[in-house]
Structure formats: structure tokens, C-alpha cells
Design a protein around this motif. Sequence first.
Motif: not given
Length: 445
Positions: A418-445
Amino acid sequence: MRLVQVVVPDEHCEDIVSALRERELGVSTTKETSGEDDRTLVSFVVPADAVEQVLDELYDIGFSDEWYIVSLETEFASYQGVDEVQDRWAKTPNRVAPRTLRSKAKDMRRNTRSYLWLMTLSTVIATAGLLIGSPAVVVGSMVLAPIVSPMLTASIGLVRDDQRMVLDSLRMQGIGLGLAVVGATAFSWLLKVGLAVPAELAVGNVELIAIRFSPSILSVVVGLAAGAAGSFSLATKGQVTIVGVMVAAALIPTAAAAGIGFAWGRPAIGVGSVVLLTMTIVAVNLGAYLTFKYMGYEPDTVDRGVFTTDGLRRTATLAATVLVVVAVVGAVGVGTYQQVTYERSVNAATTEVLQRAAYDDLGVVSVTAEYVGVGPLFEPSTVTVTLSRTSDRPYRQLPNELARAIDERTGERVTVQVRYQDYQQSNVSTVDTRRRPNTVLGVEA
């Protein structure tokens, strides 16, 4: 485009030229005198797809095989209406004339010395590529291998009822691939005793080798498709050289894997690869033959002198060859059926075990079963199961559970890896899906 030249006796010249001009082909004539017979050289330019039909029409009005005729590939042609002629024939089914098919196949053949050297060198390269685990090197060996020509000429000989072509092709296939296996064995043994490769290398665990030491339904499908592609390309405007790489891909690395198995004292790998190699050869030839038949190629309706001394000798030789081939294919077919049945049972047992709740986090990547063979020589078989997981949990009892399940289904002793291939999977429930403001060079658009 093709430039076709025919030396026609004067009494037939007018009929031949009239038929060609009705087709709006570019026709020219040159008067010739040879001995006592007055003859005319008739030259005409015709699309490659139209050669066969035009020649058939000429036969209907008196064309003879005894006349001198040659067909040459033409870079370009210019005469009134040439574009319309090309456009008209471009819409017809692509199929070269039987004579052209035979000539193309023979032009691909190398002399015996060149063929054997290239087969040996391509196998040496494939063997090195398998041992170092380099797919690029293995692909290079496929490009070098000249095996496609004898593969296709056998099918042409069968469909055209050319016994000599069939026998020559089968002989070249047998010698070439036999030499490939012997050469791979000798080269692998030299690498082993010279310590260029570790003598204790687990060759059965090398990925590029592991996929080539047991026959399967998919390998037969690949062989059939490769043979069909080769014959279709030869009979049309396809690139036979490119298809030749595909044919070699199904054969050369497998011959190399057989040699590696024998050199490392692993008969299951060696014999399994030879069985796979033989089944692939049969599949390639069968795929090519069926494609030529589908495209409508048939024997010439001429008396071939079967009951002459030479004819009887060729027929007897062909019959003996067919009996040998049938016997070999039959034996290999039994072994292939046994292996395919065994692999299906292994897959079923593996699926049954992994469906248990304790193994919900595991996913199957691949299951490889070593060739079972017949008798005690190849027992116990080794089955390698590759699984994916998201943690480093060891699952210590899994190999034993798989071995027991396979034993129960197959009745064969088995060793499971038996061989194993390990991988990591993201947990969607813990990801911040809130929309962030668009920025250009650090300045809010």
C-alpha cells in the motif's frame, strides 16, 4: 497532386486521352518509337485522392497492367481548371490506390541491418529510460523505433492476398521484437552487474515498469487503435511517421520492461511483459487489417498460380506460419484472460475493503496486479494499491485486510503493498468569502 505517366500503344492512345480530358485533368502526350511498336507517353496530373478511380476508369477502356506506368508526388501543378479539380476531389473519401498503398508501405521499410540496429538501439534507450524513471527518454526511444513498417505491411499483404509480403512482415516483426527483448535483457544485466543501477532495485515498484508487466483490456484497445490509426494514415494523407511513434509506444517500452524483469530475476515481470507485448502485436495487426478491409481494399482479381510449385510452397509456408501464430496467440490469449479476470477480482476486493467506514478518508489512485501466470513459478502475486489521503494516519491493518479479501475472491496467495499520496484540502467553511474592496497599489478603488 500526382503526376502519372503511362506509355500507351498508339491504338489505345486516343481513348485514354479522351477519358482523361473528360475528367478535366491536365494531359500532355509525347510520341515515342521503340523497336517495331509505336507508343505514346501520356502524362496527366491528378489529385492524390483521384488516382484510384481514374485508373479504374482507364482499365474499363482497355488499360493494361503490362504497360509502363509510374505515379510521382508533385509539389504543384498549373493548368486551366486545376483549382476546380482539386476542390472537387477534396470532398471525396480519401483513399490511395492499392498500388500506391503497397508502394508507400514498401518505401517505409529499411534494410535488414538498419532495421535490427535501430530496434536494438531504441530498446537500449527505452531500458535506460525505464530504469531512471524518465518519460522523456522513453519517448525518444519510440521516435527511433522502425517497427511501424512491418506491422502495416503484414496487414496490407493479408488484405491484398500477397503471401510473400505477409511472411516477410511476420518474420521481421518476430526477429525485431525478439531481438528487442534479448537486447534489453543483456543491457539490463550489464547495468546490474556493473552497479550502474542498484542490484537490489525493486524493479516492480518503478512506476514506468509497473504499468507494463501485465496485460489488460486497455492495452488491447490501445493496440487496436494504434494499428487502425497507422493503416488509416498510410491509406490517406495522414502522417504515418507520427502514428509510428504511437505503435512503438505500445511495443518498445514493453519489450524493455520484459528484459528488465528477466535480468533482475523477476519472471513474473518478464513473462507478464512478454504476454502484454504479444497481445499488443496481435491487436496492432488486427486493427490495421480491419481498417484496410473497412476502407474497401481487396485482392487483385488475377490468377496467382496457387497450384504451381512456387505457389504450393508459399501456401504451405503461410499455412505453417498461421498455425504457429494461432498457437502462440491462443496460449497468450489464455494467459491474458486469466490476468484480466484476476485483475477484476482484485479491483472488486479492493473496492469492497475501501468502502468500509474506517477508510472513508482514502481515495484510490491506482491498483497494479503483478502477472499471475500458471503454476507455482509466479506465486505469490504482488498487488500494489496506491491511495490518496489528507492525513498521515498509518492504517496499519489495511494491507492485511486487502490481502485477505483478495485471497477469498481469487483463491491465490497474494502480497499487498500500500502506497499513500498525501495532499491537503481546503475547508470552505473557514475561508473568508466576504468581498474585499478593489485596490491598486494599496489604494482603495
